[in-house]
Design a protein around this motif. Structure first.
Motif, mmCIF file in Angstrom:
data_model
loop_
_atom_site.group_PDB
_atom_site.id
_atom_site.type_symbol
_atom_site.label_atom_id
_atom_site.label_comp_id
_atom_site.label_asym_id
_atom_site.label_seq_id
_atom_site.Cartn_x
_atom_site.Cartn_y
_atom_site.Cartn_z
ATOM 1 N N LEU A 1 -42.375 11.278 -15.101
ATOM 2 C CA LEU A 1 -43.151 12.049 -13.950
ATOM 3 C C LEU A 1 -42.133 12.857 -12.946
ATOM 4 C CD1 LEU A 1 -46.227 9.992 -12.636
ATOM 5 C CD2 LEU A 1 -46.159 12.040 -13.757
ATOM 6 N N ASN B 1 -47.300 17.087 -10.931
ATOM 7 C CA ASN B 1 -47.832 15.928 -10.199
ATOM 8 C C ASN B 1 -48.160 16.127 -8.862
ATOM 9 O OD1 ASN B 1 -48.679 13.029 -10.177
ATOM 10 N ND2 ASN B 1 -46.467 12.659 -9.578
ATOM 11 N N PHE C 1 -52.324 14.543 -17.839
ATOM 12 C CA PHE C 1 -52.738 15.218 -16.508
ATOM 13 C C PHE C 1 -54.128 15.639 -16.864
ATOM 14 C CE2 PHE C 1 -48.124 15.702 -16.705
ATOM 15 C CZ PHE C 1 -47.769 15.124 -15.462
#
Length: 346
Positions: free
Chosen positions: A140, A149, A199
């Motif tokens: 991430l 993110n 996502f």
């Protein structure tokens, strides 16, 4: 959301006159098709305006820093452009599925339905998009995974394009995170299972969600062709790594996007024999391949999974029989056939 105030344009000179001395706050003027309108802006942040055509425009404004009009004002959903045009508009890299541009403060997301290592999937109105990183476990904190993110707080506007035909990029609109990223297992570029970040993304403008069903089906045809070209080993890896959840597209009807590797695997181990009537396929197609359908023993519409354990090859007649009758004895026979196949493989 601000509704624009009409401003008169001189029809003879094409000029518009507005007194700004009585304006104590920031404002923007939008000119479209020979008509002008004005909207008040907040001191900073973002506002949305509705033009006389009913289109929503997003405007970002920082006091002293000028106005940045969203790229939604440049492109309209379902607009098709080429890669060169995409780069010119967004000032981003010409390659990759996640393209960051600091010049336009945007992140372009490309979901390729024709040729892609990644397994992106729509589930209703949410696109489950695989993050960046082709080999090994994804992080991430890696490049644009981090950007996406943090997109709720970093001010970067995220734009989605889909590829349904080579060299054509269909603009879908601005997207936002619909939930927290999560991990699942997918094959990497070298054929090894690894952890990727998924996502969940949803379109801000819900009216742009629907896409033409035939467009999706044509793209799937390209992926099926890719599956047919794979070796038995490569196909088996791909098919067995399926998450089991078929994609669900918002088209003019509910449309299930099946995994082409699972379908091809079922046909290949059937070796041209219908697994219900046990007769040979009724004919071979122009490529010399036995003509069989693939069938989900437990239907997808009833909660069945899109996996090798739930998918089997049938002749067209038996496939129709299962969808008309779905007899208990036939269902049990197909389950037994699948179990026997995997027992023989082990």
């Amino acid at each position: 959301m601000k509704r624009l105030q009409n401003i008169d344009i001189n029809p003879r000179t094409g000029e518009l006159n507005i007194g700004i001395m009585d304006k104590n706050s920031s404002f923007a003027i939008v000119v479209c098709n020979g008509r002008a309108r004005l909207t008040e802006l907040p001191d900073h942040g973002e506002t949305k305006i509705v033009t006389h055509q009913g289109k929503v425009k997003r405007i970002k404004y920082d006091e002293g820093g000028g106005i940045l009009v969203s790229m939604e004002s440049v492109l309209t959903p379902r607009h098709v452009i080429n890669n060169k045009q995409l780069v010119s508009i967004f000032k981003c890299s010409p390659q990759g599925g996640m393209r960051r541009s600091k010049d336009t403060n945007t992140l372009v997301i490309v979901s390729n339905n024709v040729e892609s290592l990644y397994e992106n999937k729509w589930l209703g109105g949410t696109l489950h998009y695989t993050g960046m990183g082709r080999v090994g476990d994804q992080s991430l904190e890696f490049m644009q995974n981090k950007t996406l993110n943090q997109s709720r707080v970093n001010g970067v506007e995220v734009h989605l394009f889909e590829v349904f035909k080579e060299q054509e990029y269909t603009y879908r609109g601005v997207v936002e995170l619909a939930g927290d990223p999560y991990q699942e297992r997918q094959l990497d570029e070298e054929g090894y299972l690894r952890l990727v970040w998924i996502f969940p993304l949803s379109l801000i403008n819900e009216s742009t969600q629907r896409i033409n069903k035939e467009t999706v089906k044509n793209a799937e045809g390209n992926r099926r062709h890719k599956a047919r070209r794979m070796s038995d080993d490569e196909l088996s890896k791909r098919a067995h790594s399926s998450t089991g959840q078929a994609g669900i597209r918002n088209t003019n009807t509910v449309y299930y996007q099946r995994d082409p590797y699972v379908a091809e695997y079922a046909k290949r181990w059937a070796k041209g024999i219908c697994q219900l009537c046990e007769n040979s396929a009724p004919f071979v197609n122009k490529k010399g391949e036995p003509f069989l359908h693939t069938h989900h023993i437990q239907w997808l519409s009833r909660g069945g999974e899109d996996t090798v354990e739930n998918t089997i090859a049938l002749c067209p007649n038996c496939h129709e029989r299962m969808h008309v009758l779905n007899g208990k004895g036939d269902v049990e026979k197909l389950k037994t056939k699948v179990q026997q196949h995997f027992t023989s493989c082990n």
